[in-house]
Write a protein that holds these residues in place. Sequence first.
Motif, PDB file in Angstrom:
ATOM      1  N   ALA A   1       2.617   3.316  -1.215  1.00 33.09           N
ATOM      2  CA  ALA A   1       2.688   1.974  -2.249  1.00 33.09           C
ATOM      3  C   ALA A   1       2.709   1.007  -1.570  1.00 33.09           C
ATOM      4  CB  ALA A   1       4.366   2.255  -2.454  1.00 33.09           C
ATOM      5  N   THR A   2       2.604   0.029  -1.544  1.00 34.42           N
ATOM      6  CA  THR A   2       2.210  -0.863  -0.877  1.00 34.42           C
ATOM      7  C   THR A   2       3.434  -2.001  -0.351  1.00 34.42           C
ATOM      8  OG1 THR A   2       0.302  -1.674  -2.025  1.00 34.42           O
ATOM      9  CG2 THR A   2       1.105  -3.860  -1.169  1.00 34.42           C
ATOM     10  N   PRO A   3       3.953  -1.965  -1.287  1.00 31.47           N
ATOM     11  CA  PRO A   3       6.059  -2.748  -0.796  1.00 31.47           C
ATOM     12  C   PRO A   3       6.414  -2.047   1.089  1.00 31.47           C
ATOM     13  CG  PRO A   3       5.818  -2.125  -3.199  1.00 31.47           C
ATOM     14  CD  PRO A   3       4.735  -1.395  -2.448  1.00 31.47           C
ATOM     15  N   MET A   4       5.999  -0.374   0.719  1.00 25.14           N
ATOM     16  CA  MET A   4       6.779   0.355   1.629  1.00 25.14           C
ATOM     17  C   MET A   4       6.081   0.137   3.442  1.00 25.14           C
ATOM     18  SD  MET A   4       8.766   2.515   3.176  1.00 25.14           S
ATOM     19  CE  MET A   4       9.923   3.057   2.026  1.00 25.14           C
ATOM     20  N   LYS A   5       4.545  -0.528   2.923  1.00 22.47           N
ATOM     21  CA  LYS A   5       3.665  -0.344   3.433  1.00 22.47           C
ATOM     22  C   LYS A   5       4.489  -1.905   4.734  1.00 22.47           C
ATOM     23  CE  LYS A   5      -0.663   1.689   2.431  1.00 22.47           C
ATOM     24  NZ  LYS A   5      -2.352   1.376   1.632  1.00 22.47           N
ATOM     25  N   MET A   6       4.419  -2.831   3.333  1.00 26.05           N
ATOM     26  CA  MET A   6       4.495  -4.464   3.934  1.00 26.05           C
ATOM     27  C   MET A   6       5.904  -4.339   4.410  1.00 26.05           C
ATOM     28  SD  MET A   6       4.152  -6.140   0.375  1.00 26.05           S
ATOM     29  CE  MET A   6       4.195  -7.890   1.605  1.00 26.05           C
TER      30      MET A   6
END
Length: 136
Positions: free
Chosen positions: A68-73
């Motif tokens: 998920a994008t938030p974890m990548k960030m």
Amino acid sequence: MRTLVVYYSKTGTTKRVAEAVVAAKGCDFVELQFDEKTQTMSAIDPVHNPAEYERVILLAPVWAFALATPMKMYIAEHKSAIAAMKNYDLIVTCGGWGLRGCVRNCRRAIGKPPETALIFKAKQVKRGEFDIRPLV
């Protein structure tokens, strides 16, 4: 070993797994929030810096066969602290598949794969049929 659990949960599925890990290990945690309109990520409790821990356990849902994008960030923001650790772990939740893509995301972003990588389907989590013992 000081462990930090970092998780993002949009529907509550990943949060349920994260809470089980925190309860079993008695460790600190950071919950990530994500604003889809502005595409910004923030931590509810930014007091916990991963650089102050020996191990981090990352938990996130699978979005299109990737983290998920938030974890990548979060990983991008704390890459050096996580890379400096001897090991880190990854747990993903999904409706079907996606663990290999998420491990690949972590390996590329951090420079090494997680020591332990687990995947739990949403149906398993809903029924309480998930096993976190490999991390405890």
